[in-house]
Scaffold this motif. Structure first.
Motif, PDB file in Angstrom:
ATOM      1  N   GLN A 167       0.818  -1.212   0.000  1.00  0.00           N
ATOM      2  CA  GLN A 167       0.000   0.000   0.000  1.00  0.00           C
ATOM      3  C   GLN A 167       0.850   1.259   0.000  1.00  0.00           C
ATOM      4  OE1 GLN A 167      -3.752  -0.014   2.139  1.00  0.00           O
ATOM      5  NE2 GLN A 167      -3.189   1.911   3.135  1.00  0.00           N
ATOM      6  N   ALA A 168       1.969   1.227   0.712  1.00  0.00           N
ATOM      7  CA  ALA A 168       2.862   2.387   0.728  1.00  0.00           C
ATOM      8  C   ALA A 168       3.382   2.683  -0.674  1.00  0.00           C
ATOM      9  CB  ALA A 168       4.023   2.143   1.692  1.00  0.00           C
ATOM     10  N   VAL A 169       3.822   1.641  -1.375  1.00  0.00           N
ATOM     11  CA  VAL A 169       4.349   1.825  -2.733  1.00  0.00           C
ATOM     12  C   VAL A 169       3.247   2.283  -3.674  1.00  0.00           C
ATOM     13  CG1 VAL A 169       5.463   0.691  -4.693  1.00  0.00           C
ATOM     14  CG2 VAL A 169       6.153   0.100  -2.351  1.00  0.00           C
ATOM     15  N   ALA A 170       2.081   1.660  -3.597  1.00  0.00           N
ATOM     16  CA  ALA A 170       0.971   2.006  -4.483  1.00  0.00           C
ATOM     17  C   ALA A 170       0.508   3.442  -4.272  1.00  0.00           C
ATOM     18  CB  ALA A 170      -0.185   1.031  -4.276  1.00  0.00           C
TER      19      ALA A 170
ATOM     20  N   SER B 160       3.348   3.458 -10.490  1.00  0.00           N
ATOM     21  CA  SER B 160       4.089   3.037 -11.678  1.00  0.00           C
ATOM     22  C   SER B 160       5.423   2.385 -11.315  1.00  0.00           C
ATOM     23  CB  SER B 160       4.344   4.231 -12.603  1.00  0.00           C
ATOM     24  OG  SER B 160       5.302   5.115 -12.046  1.00  0.00           O
ATOM     25  N   LEU B 161       5.810   2.414 -10.037  1.00  0.00           N
ATOM     26  CA  LEU B 161       7.069   1.807  -9.617  1.00  0.00           C
ATOM     27  C   LEU B 161       6.975   0.281  -9.650  1.00  0.00           C
ATOM     28  CD1 LEU B 161       7.947   4.017  -6.502  1.00  0.00           C
ATOM     29  CD2 LEU B 161       8.993   4.128  -8.773  1.00  0.00           C
ATOM     30  N   TRP B 162       8.079  -0.357  -9.984  1.00  0.00           N
ATOM     31  CA  TRP B 162       8.172  -1.804  -9.856  1.00  0.00           C
ATOM     32  C   TRP B 162       8.341  -2.150  -8.380  1.00  0.00           C
ATOM     33  CZ3 TRP B 162       7.719  -5.215 -13.888  1.00  0.00           C
ATOM     34  CH2 TRP B 162       7.847  -4.708 -15.193  1.00  0.00           C
ATOM     35  N   LEU B 163       7.735  -3.249  -7.954  1.00  0.00           N
ATOM     36  CA  LEU B 163       7.929  -3.745  -6.599  1.00  0.00           C
ATOM     37  C   LEU B 163       8.715  -5.050  -6.674  1.00  0.00           C
ATOM     38  CD1 LEU B 163       5.649  -3.625  -3.585  1.00  0.00           C
ATOM     39  CD2 LEU B 163       6.557  -5.877  -4.252  1.00  0.00           C
TER      40      LEU B 163
ATOM     41  N   GLN C  61      -2.821  -7.453  -6.887  1.00  0.00           N
ATOM     42  CA  GLN C  61      -4.175  -7.020  -6.556  1.00  0.00           C
ATOM     43  C   GLN C  61      -4.245  -5.500  -6.421  1.00  0.00           C
ATOM     44  OE1 GLN C  61      -5.255  -9.205  -3.034  1.00  0.00           O
ATOM     45  NE2 GLN C  61      -5.167 -11.184  -4.081  1.00  0.00           N
ATOM     46  N   ALA C  62      -3.129  -4.895  -6.042  1.00  0.00           N
ATOM     47  CA  ALA C  62      -3.069  -3.442  -5.906  1.00  0.00           C
ATOM     48  C   ALA C  62      -2.714  -2.761  -7.224  1.00  0.00           C
ATOM     49  CB  ALA C  62      -2.056  -3.049  -4.831  1.00  0.00           C
ATOM     50  N   GLY C  63      -2.514  -3.542  -8.282  1.00  0.00           N
ATOM     51  CA  GLY C  63      -2.207  -2.977  -9.597  1.00  0.00           C
ATOM     52  C   GLY C  63      -0.748  -2.649  -9.815  1.00  0.00           C
ATOM     53  N   LEU C  64       0.143  -3.171  -8.961  1.00  0.00           N
ATOM     54  CA  LEU C  64       1.570  -2.889  -9.108  1.00  0.00           C
ATOM     55  C   LEU C  64       2.246  -3.895 -10.032  1.00  0.00           C
ATOM     56  CD1 LEU C  64       2.620  -2.085  -5.417  1.00  0.00           C
ATOM     57  CD2 LEU C  64       2.218  -0.459  -7.276  1.00  0.00           C
TER      58      LEU C  64
END
Length: 253
Positions: free
Chosen positions: A130-133, A138-141, A156-159
């Motif tokens: 959630q922090a990244v999203a 648009s960042l890669w995780l 599920q968060a679209g990452l």
């Protein structure tokens, strides 16, 4: 055939120098930069961002638990809200230095205990994702190739997700990393490290410590930048991949 080669960097602090970042940047395509909570400081962050940008190496954030004394390798009893805020704080700091240097972040990879805890704990995985999203979807995780919890949560968060394997670590038969407390957990010879990476990329498998072949799909391979042989490993890996006509490049954002 393409593969991303990453290393953890920017882990010096004040007068304490850790790693050979300048030299290592000659061999990798992505750099995971400490954000001040397990290592690094504002000056180190600024300098490392500039170095990576000058070398054309993709820059990613390497956030951790707030654990300078333990180098981020100790789990901490934090609420999901605290974990998310802690990660956002670090992303914002590194992003500021990237913007000033005329570049941008391309990925996020949690460090140490935070990375490992997210593999096992759904609440921590969700706080991380959630922090990244929320910061920049648009960042890669980046997460362990043997971590379906983080991958499913991120997707599920679209990452976008990068499956990570480790060049210089030994694996268990179930695909997890061998504990650092066990003899043989860290590979010691450059040729051994290079051979393991080539097998990972070409055959999509790794040979576990007990000799068992283990299926492993990886998009990015990590070399630990703080290791005493990191530079030798990076050089050997790059040469071995190039000899196999495997292109080393960061994922496009």
């Amino acid at each position: 055939m393409n593969i991303d080669l990453n290393a953890d960097m920017g882990e010096s602090f004040g007068n304490y120098i850790l790693g050979q970042d300048g030299e290592l940047l000659e061999y990798v395509s992505s750099a995971n930069l400490a954000c001040g909570f397990h290592a690094g400081d504002p000056v180190v962050m600024a300098r490392t961002v500039k170095l990576a940008a000058a070398k054309g190496v993709s820059i990613g954030a390497h956030p951790s638990y707030p654990d300078l004394q333990g180098f981020g390798r100790r789990s901490m009893n934090m609420t999901p809200e605290e974990i998310e805020a802690t990660i956002l704080y670090q992303l914002g700091a590194l992003d500021g230095f990237a913007r000033v240097a005329g570049t941008r972040l391309n990925h996020v990879k949690a460090h140490g205990a935070l990375y490992n805890d997210a593999v096992l704990d759904e609440k921590i995985a969700k706080a991380y994702v959630q922090a990244v999203a929320r910061f920049n979807p648009s960042l890669w995780l980046v997460a362990s190739a043997s971590s379906p919890l983080v991958f499913d949560t991120a997707r599920q968060a679209g990452l976008k997700v990068l499956r990570e394997a480790f060049a210089d670590r030994a694996y268990n038969a179930d695909g997890t990393l061998v504990s650092r407390q066990i003899k043989g957990s860290m590979l010691a010879e450059p040729a051994q490290v290079a051979a393991q990476v080539v097998r990972m990329v070409k055959e999509h498998q790794v040979i576990a410590l007990d000799g068992t072949p283990v299926a492993l799909e990886a998009d990015t391979i990590c070399i630990h930048g703080d290791g005493p042989h990191a530079l030798d490993f990076a050089r050997a890996v790059r040469q071995a991949l190039q000899a196999e006509n495997i292109n080393i490049c960061a994922p496009s954002n």
